[in-house]
Design a protein around this motif. Structure first.
Motif, PDB file in Angstrom:
ATOM      1  N   ALA A 259       0.816  -1.215   0.000  1.00  6.67           N
ATOM      2  CA  ALA A 259       0.000   0.000   0.000  1.00  6.67           C
ATOM      3  C   ALA A 259       0.847   1.261   0.000  1.00  6.67           C
ATOM      4  O   ALA A 259       0.369   2.325  -0.393  1.00  6.67           O
ATOM      5  N   ASP A 260       2.103   1.143   0.458  1.00  5.69           N
ATOM      6  CA  ASP A 260       3.039   2.275   0.466  1.00  5.69           C
ATOM      7  C   ASP A 260       2.434   3.499   1.147  1.00  5.69           C
ATOM      8  O   ASP A 260       2.455   4.604   0.618  1.00  5.69           O
ATOM      9  N   VAL A 261       1.876   3.281   2.354  1.00  5.00           N
ATOM     10  CA  VAL A 261       1.215   4.390   3.050  1.00  5.00           C
ATOM     11  C   VAL A 261       2.246   5.418   3.491  1.00  5.00           C
ATOM     12  O   VAL A 261       3.426   5.126   3.652  1.00  5.00           O
ATOM     13  N   GLY A 262       1.780   6.641   3.692  1.00 11.33           N
ATOM     14  CA  GLY A 262       2.655   7.717   4.116  1.00 11.33           C
ATOM     15  C   GLY A 262       2.880   7.727   5.619  1.00 11.33           C
ATOM     16  O   GLY A 262       2.271   6.963   6.379  1.00 11.33           O
ATOM     17  N   ALA A 263       3.760   8.637   6.030  1.00 12.16           N
ATOM     18  CA  ALA A 263       4.093   8.763   7.452  1.00 12.16           C
ATOM     19  C   ALA A 263       2.888   9.194   8.278  1.00 12.16           C
ATOM     20  O   ALA A 263       2.745   8.800   9.434  1.00 12.16           O
ATOM     21  N   LEU A 264       2.015  10.002   7.692  1.00 11.80           N
ATOM     22  CA  LEU A 264       0.827  10.463   8.422  1.00 11.80           C
ATOM     23  C   LEU A 264      -0.056   9.282   8.811  1.00 11.80           C
ATOM     24  O   LEU A 264      -0.531   9.187   9.949  1.00 11.80           O
ATOM     25  N   THR A 265      -0.258   8.368   7.887  1.00 10.72           N
ATOM     26  CA  THR A 265      -1.057   7.176   8.177  1.00 10.72           C
ATOM     27  C   THR A 265      -0.338   6.265   9.159  1.00 10.72           C
ATOM     28  O   THR A 265      -0.947   5.741  10.104  1.00 10.72           O
ATOM     29  N   LEU A 266       0.954   6.074   8.961  1.00 11.95           N
ATOM     30  CA  LEU A 266       1.701   5.176   9.842  1.00 11.95           C
ATOM     31  C   LEU A 266       1.698   5.685  11.277  1.00 11.95           C
ATOM     32  O   LEU A 266       1.516   4.910  12.231  1.00 11.95           O
ATOM     33  N   ALA A 267       1.892   6.985  11.463  1.00 10.51           N
ATOM     34  CA  ALA A 267       1.858   7.559  12.811  1.00 10.51           C
ATOM     35  C   ALA A 267       0.496   7.362  13.460  1.00 10.51           C
ATOM     36  O   ALA A 267       0.395   7.053  14.652  1.00 10.51           O
ATOM     37  N   GLU A 268      -0.565   7.526  12.682  1.00  8.47           N
ATOM     38  CA  GLU A 268      -1.910   7.356  13.236  1.00  8.47           C
ATOM     39  C   GLU A 268      -2.172   5.896  13.596  1.00  8.47           C
ATOM     40  O   GLU A 268      -2.837   5.601  14.608  1.00  8.47           O
ATOM     41  N   ILE A 269      -1.645   4.965  12.822  1.00  6.78           N
ATOM     42  CA  ILE A 269      -1.767   3.546  13.163  1.00  6.78           C
ATOM     43  C   ILE A 269      -1.163   3.285  14.538  1.00  6.78           C
ATOM     44  O   ILE A 269      -1.775   2.630  15.393  1.00  6.78           O
ATOM     45  N   PHE A 270       0.037   3.799  14.765  1.00  5.31           N
ATOM     46  CA  PHE A 270       0.701   3.573  16.044  1.00  5.31           C
ATOM     47  C   PHE A 270      -0.007   4.299  17.179  1.00  5.31           C
ATOM     48  O   PHE A 270      -0.092   3.776  18.294  1.00  5.31           O
ATOM     49  N   ARG A 271      -0.522   5.493  16.922  1.00  6.68           N
ATOM     50  CA  ARG A 271      -1.258   6.212  17.967  1.00  6.68           C
ATOM     51  C   ARG A 271      -2.489   5.422  18.387  1.00  6.68           C
ATOM     52  O   ARG A 271      -2.778   5.281  19.580  1.00  6.68           O
ATOM     53  N   LEU A 272      -3.209   4.894  17.408  1.00  5.68           N
ATOM     54  CA  LEU A 272      -4.411   4.109  17.715  1.00  5.68           C
ATOM     55  C   LEU A 272      -4.069   2.868  18.531  1.00  5.68           C
ATOM     56  O   LEU A 272      -4.720   2.578  19.538  1.00  5.68           O
ATOM     57  N   LEU A 273      -3.053   2.131  18.098  1.00  3.42           N
ATOM     58  CA  LEU A 273      -2.676   0.917  18.819  1.00  3.42           C
ATOM     59  C   LEU A 273      -2.205   1.232  20.237  1.00  3.42           C
ATOM     60  O   LEU A 273      -2.553   0.521  21.189  1.00  3.42           O
ATOM     61  N   ALA A 274      -1.413   2.299  20.394  1.00  5.30           N
ATOM     62  CA  ALA A 274      -0.896   2.653  21.716  1.00  5.30           C
ATOM     63  C   ALA A 274      -1.993   3.155  22.641  1.00  5.30           C
ATOM     64  O   ALA A 274      -1.890   2.999  23.865  1.00  5.30           O
TER      65      ALA A 274
END
Length: 394
Positions: free
Chosen positions: A61-76
């Motif tokens: 999917a080659d997601v951007g940093a904005l999406t990746l950061a939000e993934i980690f925020r949600l999980l944390a």
């Protein structure tokens, strides 16, 4: 192992939100019992979430940093330990992207898309400082290598299919050797006894003459020879974890006050949630969390912008933006998780409720690297235009 392949940023965020809600339910019990989240990590793999940064040319999917950061925020926000486990996975996927040959990229990206996980064998204990890496990568006559050393704080290694090992070659330059979890001479020891992030299994990795083929070694030192986003992306994920921990703690504190806390007798209110002094404090804490979330988004956007046109200046802007987000998030996480007890009252300190897991996770995770040095680099950049150094912690 087979894994779903996520198509785009929107699907990645939807999957992350759903998994976060699923993981939230058992987070307290896993922490209290130190029950390692093998099933939950398998769910992350099967969902395809661990492959979202694989380049589109290789099927990701080659997601951007904005999406990746939000993934980690949600999980944390759901589980501060579980969110930490894949942080190194994404860092070392990024190393393959940056320094891998075409054949190495083809192989490892296929592994990641299939649900395979990268761990971490990076830090060492008892050395002069964090970048004093003494693990050795020794060449053999046939062109392969042998790895020897001991690693600590090896988050993700116990759950990994591949363990990237940071080591120095004969020329003393840094390389990353990608070693199968079951390689002969490699031992992962579950001896992590941190007060927080209890279920990350961030223990010890021993490397006793571990054989490594030449095509499993990447020249990591080249990452820092020019403008790079390696450190910015790694630190962005740490900032997202701190921000998520703070947001999760604030939400749990609010739920506790609404349903369990008693009002202070001088407030004259029927419920604790109507106490004007508590309302004021929740407003202050919410401002802190919202500011951290905003800085996290700004930092991620700056990283994404730099990625499309990487120069010394754009890389510096990204590092500074991430440093600001990380420094603020670290302070916010510790303040909000500590204030949980202040606003919730005496009952919240009961060990059986395990509300202290938020503070333990925040206090432990924010020790990863000192915010004071990030603030130093921000000050030097603003005052004198000094670009931050090129290393993996900024």
């Amino acid at each position: 192992m087979t894994a779903h392949v996520i198509a785009d940023d929107a699907e990645a965020l939807a999957v992350a939100a759903a998994l976060a809600e699923e993981f939230r339910a058992g987070a307290s019990a896993r922490d209290a019992e130190r029950r390692l989240p093998h099933a939950e990590v398998d769910r992350l793999s099967a969902s395809g979430l661990l492959a979202v940064t694989v380049p589109a040319a290789h099927g990701g999917a080659d997601v951007g940093a904005l999406t990746l950061a939000e993934i980690f925020r949600l999980l944390a926000s759901a589980d501060g330990s579980l969110a930490q486990i894949p942080q190194s996975h994404f860092v070392y996927v990024n190393v393959v992207r940056r320094q891998g040959t075409e054949e190495q990229r083809k192989f490892f990206f296929a592994e990641v898309l299939a649900g395979r996980r990268f761990g971490n064998a990076q830090s060492e204990a008892g050395t002069r400082h964090v970048q004093d890496i003494r693990t050795r990568l020794t060449p053999r006559p046939d062109g392969s290598y042998v790895l020897t050393g001991v690693k600590h704080y090896a988050t993700g290694a116990l759950f990994a299919d591949w363990i990237p090992v940071l080591a120095r070659a004969e020329d003393d330059e840094l390389h990353v050797a990608y070693v199968p979890r079951d390689a002969p001479g490699l031992t992962v020891i579950d001896d992590w006894d941190g007060m927080g992030q209890r279920t990350t299994a961030s223990g010890t990795v021993r490397l006793d003459a571990v054989p490594v083929p030449a095509d499993r070694v990447l020249p990591h030192h080249l990452t820092f020879r020019g403008p790079q986003l390696h450190g910015a992306v790694a630190q962005l994920l740490h900032a997202a974890i701190d921000t998520g921990i703070a947001g999760g703690a604030l939400a749990e504190a609010a739920a506790f006050v609404r349903t369990k806390s008693r009002p202070w007798f001088e407030s004259g209110t029927e419920t604790a949630a109507e106490d004007p002094l508590l309302i004021q404090r929740f407003g202050e804490l919410a401002l802190r969390v919202r500011a951290s979330e905003a800085l996290l988004r700004e930092a991620a956007r700056t990283v994404d912008a730099a990625r499309t046109g990487l120069t010394d200046d754009s890389a510096a802007e990204a590092s500074i933006a991430v440093a600001a987000a990380k420094a603020h998030a670290a302070d916010t996480a510790v303040e909000v998780t500590g204030a949980l007890f202040e606003v919730a009252g005496t009952r919240s300190a009961l060990d059986s409720l395990n509300l202290h897991r938020h503070w333990r996770d925040a206090r432990t995770h924010t020790l990863h690297d000192p915010a004071r040095w990030k603030i130093q680099h921000i000050g030097r950049y603003v005052l004198n235009g000094t670009r931050p150094p090129r290393h993996g912690l900024l």
